[in-house]
Design an enzyme around this catalytic site. Sequence first.
Site, mmCIF file in Angstrom:
data_model
loop_
_atom_site.group_PDB
_atom_site.id
_atom_site.type_symbol
_atom_site.label_atom_id
_atom_site.label_comp_id
_atom_site.label_asym_id
_atom_site.label_seq_id
_atom_site.Cartn_x
_atom_site.Cartn_y
_atom_site.Cartn_z
ATOM 1 N N ASN A 40 -13.832 91.522 34.638
ATOM 2 C CA ASN A 40 -12.586 92.321 34.772
ATOM 3 C C ASN A 40 -12.499 93.849 34.529
ATOM 4 O O ASN A 40 -11.282 94.501 34.607
ATOM 5 C CB ASN A 40 -11.449 91.711 33.562
ATOM 6 N N LYS A 42 -13.514 97.883 35.072
ATOM 7 C CA LYS A 42 -13.562 98.739 36.311
ATOM 8 C C LYS A 42 -14.907 99.204 36.356
ATOM 9 O O LYS A 42 -15.885 99.534 35.802
ATOM 10 C CB LYS A 42 -12.683 100.086 35.866
ATOM 11 N N LYS A 44 -16.579 97.702 39.853
ATOM 12 C CA LYS A 44 -17.193 97.032 40.823
ATOM 13 C C LYS A 44 -17.358 97.440 42.103
ATOM 14 O O LYS A 44 -18.490 97.424 42.509
ATOM 15 C CB LYS A 44 -16.417 95.406 40.872
ATOM 16 N N THR A 45 -16.403 97.751 42.640
ATOM 17 C CA THR A 45 -16.344 98.572 43.986
ATOM 18 C C THR A 45 -17.204 99.778 44.067
ATOM 19 O O THR A 45 -17.950 100.286 44.875
ATOM 20 C CB THR A 45 -14.902 98.815 44.704
ATOM 21 N N THR A 46 -16.909 100.693 42.948
ATOM 22 C CA THR A 46 -17.645 101.939 42.742
ATOM 23 C C THR A 46 -19.032 101.703 42.696
ATOM 24 O O THR A 46 -19.856 102.297 43.292
ATOM 25 C CB THR A 46 -17.335 102.951 41.706
ATOM 26 N N ARG A 54 -26.925 105.121 48.070
ATOM 27 C CA ARG A 54 -28.291 105.126 47.983
ATOM 28 C C ARG A 54 -29.064 104.590 48.894
ATOM 29 O O ARG A 54 -30.094 105.432 49.401
ATOM 30 C CB ARG A 54 -28.567 104.241 46.749
ATOM 31 N N PHE A 96 -2.769 91.392 51.213
ATOM 32 C CA PHE A 96 -3.068 89.974 50.437
ATOM 33 C C PHE A 96 -1.777 89.662 49.715
ATOM 34 O O PHE A 96 -0.621 90.172 49.707
ATOM 35 C CB PHE A 96 -4.180 90.495 49.594
ATOM 36 N N TRP A 98 -0.071 88.948 46.742
ATOM 37 C CA TRP A 98 1.276 89.846 46.128
ATOM 38 C C TRP A 98 1.819 90.735 46.886
ATOM 39 O O TRP A 98 2.781 91.145 46.464
ATOM 40 C CB TRP A 98 0.718 90.167 44.630
ATOM 41 N N GLU A 133 -14.603 92.817 47.393
ATOM 42 C CA GLU A 133 -13.576 91.851 46.917
ATOM 43 C C GLU A 133 -13.636 90.328 47.796
ATOM 44 O O GLU A 133 -12.385 89.824 47.759
ATOM 45 C CB GLU A 133 -12.220 92.388 47.262
HETATM 46 P P1 ATP Z 1 -13.187 100.451 40.953
HETATM 47 O O1 ATP Z 1 -12.773 100.329 42.343
HETATM 48 O O2 ATP Z 1 -12.737 101.566 40.401
HETATM 49 O O3 ATP Z 1 -14.775 100.355 40.821
HETATM 50 P P2 ATP Z 1 -13.158 97.619 40.694
HETATM 51 O O4 ATP Z 1 -13.571 97.380 41.941
HETATM 52 O O5 ATP Z 1 -14.106 97.340 39.349
HETATM 53 O O6 ATP Z 1 -12.738 99.106 40.299
HETATM 54 P P3 ATP Z 1 -10.661 96.144 41.070
HETATM 55 O O7 ATP Z 1 -10.340 94.814 40.434
HETATM 56 O O8 ATP Z 1 -11.239 96.065 42.511
HETATM 57 O O9 ATP Z 1 -11.663 96.892 40.200
HETATM 58 O O10 ATP Z 1 -9.301 97.042 41.019
HETATM 59 C C1 ATP Z 1 -9.428 98.309 41.699
HETATM 60 C C2 ATP Z 1 -8.240 99.183 40.975
HETATM 61 O O11 ATP Z 1 -7.747 98.798 39.690
HETATM 62 C C3 ATP Z 1 -8.859 100.359 40.737
HETATM 63 O O12 ATP Z 1 -8.112 101.395 40.886
HETATM 64 C C4 ATP Z 1 -9.387 100.605 39.141
HETATM 65 O O13 ATP Z 1 -8.974 101.824 38.400
HETATM 66 C C5 ATP Z 1 -8.281 99.550 38.804
HETATM 67 N N1 ATP Z 1 -8.653 98.608 37.608
HETATM 68 C C6 ATP Z 1 -10.118 97.944 37.525
HETATM 69 N N2 ATP Z 1 -10.160 97.450 36.392
HETATM 70 C C7 ATP Z 1 -8.918 97.494 35.532
HETATM 71 C C8 ATP Z 1 -8.544 97.197 34.599
HETATM 72 N N3 ATP Z 1 -9.082 96.400 33.671
HETATM 73 N N4 ATP Z 1 -7.086 97.381 34.043
HETATM 74 C C9 ATP Z 1 -6.598 97.965 34.968
HETATM 75 N N5 ATP Z 1 -6.880 98.650 36.131
HETATM 76 C C10 ATP Z 1 -8.321 98.230 36.403
HETATM 77 MG MG MG Z 2 -12.955 96.561 43.550
#
Ligand code: ATP
Ligand code: MG
Length: 201
Positions: A40, A42, A44-46, A54, A96, A98, A133
Amino acid sequence: MDEDKKRSHNERMLRKKAVVDAGIERAQEERGIVILITGNGKGKTTSAFGTLYRALGYGHRAGVVQFIKGTQASGEITYLRQHAPLVDYHAMATGFTWNTQDWDQDKAAADEAWAHAAKMLQDDSLNLVVLDELTYMLKYNYLDTELVLQAIRARPPMQSVIVTGRAAKPELVELADTVSEIRDVKHAYKQGVRAQMGIDF
Ligand code: ATP
Ligand code: MG
């Protein structure tokens, strides 16, 4: 540091080096791997895009499919389009559930995005395939889990795959070689800070 402490530090480092060297010696297999970045927090995508950049640095070829992102813009994709136009990129056509609340439309969009992913998973010119995702497609049954796992298993042996998203199914955890779960310790959003261009998207 006194001499005794220095000596004991050096001995400790030597023991550590022996353990590290033995580990490196054991890991001799060369093959593509499946990396799963879930949880949960932040990042994952980054993380997936960090690995993508890389790989691109070494001239590797890559494909990216983003599930659920729809038409939402992001800095990483804009950069990719501008600087790495050869990367095979596809985004799912809808925002998606929502956003859309339309099962049939979402299912069709998921199938269409998956068709691109399935093709990449058969393309042995691709060193890396990012399926951003993807976990949600399995969790909400937009895609059949066994079909997806089978396609990942049957990929070219040197191809690596990165899957991201929360709530990864146990079958996906089982299949992956490397699994990192990012824990949400804090997020600025919960303190009322708006999502920021260049940081959050
Ligand atoms: P990022 O893209 O920043 O690496 P993520 O891929 O881990 O994040 P996702 O669930 O895909 O997270 O959500 C993407 C968006 O939601 C990003 O804008 C991120 O900052 C935000 N986000 C991620 N985790 C959280 C959290 N725990 N609470 C609130 N917002 C979040
Ligand atoms: Mg993500």
